[in-house]
Design a protein around this motif. Structure first.
Motif, PDB file in Angstrom:
ATOM      1  N   ASP A  72       0.832  -1.200   0.000  1.00  0.00           N
ATOM      2  CA  ASP A  72       0.000   0.000   0.000  1.00  0.00           C
ATOM      3  C   ASP A  72       0.870   1.255   0.000  1.00  0.00           C
ATOM      4  O   ASP A  72       0.545   2.245   0.640  1.00  0.00           O
ATOM      5  CB  ASP A  72      -0.984   0.000   1.172  1.00  0.00           C
ATOM      6  N   GLN A  73       1.984   1.214  -0.735  1.00  0.00           N
ATOM      7  CA  GLN A  73       2.879   2.363  -0.817  1.00  0.00           C
ATOM      8  C   GLN A  73       2.868   2.956  -2.220  1.00  0.00           C
ATOM      9  O   GLN A  73       2.656   2.257  -3.216  1.00  0.00           O
ATOM     10  CB  GLN A  73       4.297   1.989  -0.434  1.00  0.00           C
TER      11      GLN A  73
ATOM     12  N   PRO B  92       8.857   7.302  -1.210  1.00  0.00           N
ATOM     13  CA  PRO B  92       7.837   6.274  -1.026  1.00  0.00           C
ATOM     14  C   PRO B  92       6.973   6.629   0.182  1.00  0.00           C
ATOM     15  O   PRO B  92       7.497   6.910   1.263  1.00  0.00           O
ATOM     16  CB  PRO B  92       8.648   4.998  -0.783  1.00  0.00           C
ATOM     17  N   LEU B  93       5.676   6.690  -0.036  1.00  0.00           N
ATOM     18  CA  LEU B  93       4.751   7.086   1.022  1.00  0.00           C
ATOM     19  C   LEU B  93       3.686   6.026   1.219  1.00  0.00           C
ATOM     20  O   LEU B  93       3.181   5.461   0.248  1.00  0.00           O
ATOM     21  CB  LEU B  93       4.052   8.401   0.664  1.00  0.00           C
ATOM     22  N   GLY B  94       3.321   5.802   2.454  1.00  0.00           N
ATOM     23  CA  GLY B  94       2.179   4.964   2.757  1.00  0.00           C
ATOM     24  C   GLY B  94       0.901   5.743   2.478  1.00  0.00           C
ATOM     25  O   GLY B  94       0.933   6.944   2.172  1.00  0.00           O
ATOM     26  N   LYS B  95      -0.225   5.085   2.614  1.00  0.00           N
ATOM     27  CA  LYS B  95      -1.503   5.719   2.282  1.00  0.00           C
ATOM     28  C   LYS B  95      -1.781   6.949   3.129  1.00  0.00           C
ATOM     29  O   LYS B  95      -2.290   7.948   2.629  1.00  0.00           O
ATOM     30  CB  LYS B  95      -2.638   4.709   2.393  1.00  0.00           C
TER      31      LYS B  95
ATOM     32  N   HIS C 119      -4.163  -0.793  -4.617  1.00  0.00           N
ATOM     33  CA  HIS C 119      -3.639   0.528  -4.965  1.00  0.00           C
ATOM     34  C   HIS C 119      -4.732   1.392  -5.594  1.00  0.00           C
ATOM     35  O   HIS C 119      -4.906   2.558  -5.225  1.00  0.00           O
ATOM     36  CB  HIS C 119      -2.466   0.413  -5.943  1.00  0.00           C
TER      37      HIS C 119
END
Length: 107
Positions: free
Chosen positions: A37-38, A45-48, A79
Motif C-alpha cells: 500500500d505504498q 515512497p509514502l504509505g496511504k 492501490h
C-alpha cells in the motif's frame, strides 16, 4: 569554502524542486504504485496516510484538483482502491494513465 558549500546546497535544492515539480502538472498529482500500500510521490515512497497528508496539503494550497495513478497496469486492485478512496475523501478527481492520456480511475 562557505560559498562553495552554499552553492552546492542551493544546486541540490533547485534540482529537488524541479524533480518534485514534475509530479504535479496542470493541477494533478502524479503518483506511482510501488509495493503493498505504498506510492512514490515527489521522489519519496509514502504509505496511504502520508500520501493523503501530502495531497491534502497541496489541495489546501489550491494546487491540486486531481490525482493520477501513473502505472495502472502494474498497480494492484488495492492501490487503485486506495487512490479512489483518497480522491473521494479530498473531493478531487481520480485518473489513471499519463499526462497525454488520462482515463477516469475505475476500481
Amino acid at each position: 569554502m562557505k560559498r562553495i558549500l552554499f552553492a552546492l546546497f542551493a544546486t541540490f535544492g533547485l534540482a529537488f524542486a524541479a524533480f518534485a515539480a514534475k509530479d504535479i502538472q496542470d493541477g494533478n498529482a502524479y503518483v506511482k504504485a510501488v509495493k503493498d500500500d505504498q506510492f512514490l510521490f515527489q521522489g519519496n515512497p509514502l504509505g496511504k496516510n502520508m500520501l493523503l497528508g501530502s495531497l491534502q496539503e497541496l489541495k489546501d494550497e489550491g494546487k491540486l484538483t486531481g490525482v493520477v495513478l501513473r502505472n495502472p497496469g502494474d498497480a494492484s486492485a488495492q492501490h487503485k482502491h486506495l487512490i479512489k478512496v483518497i480522491a473521494d475523501y479530498l473531493q478531487i478527481q481520480a485518473f489513471s494513465g499519463d499526462a497525454k492520456n488520462l482515463q477516469p480511475l475505475t476500481e
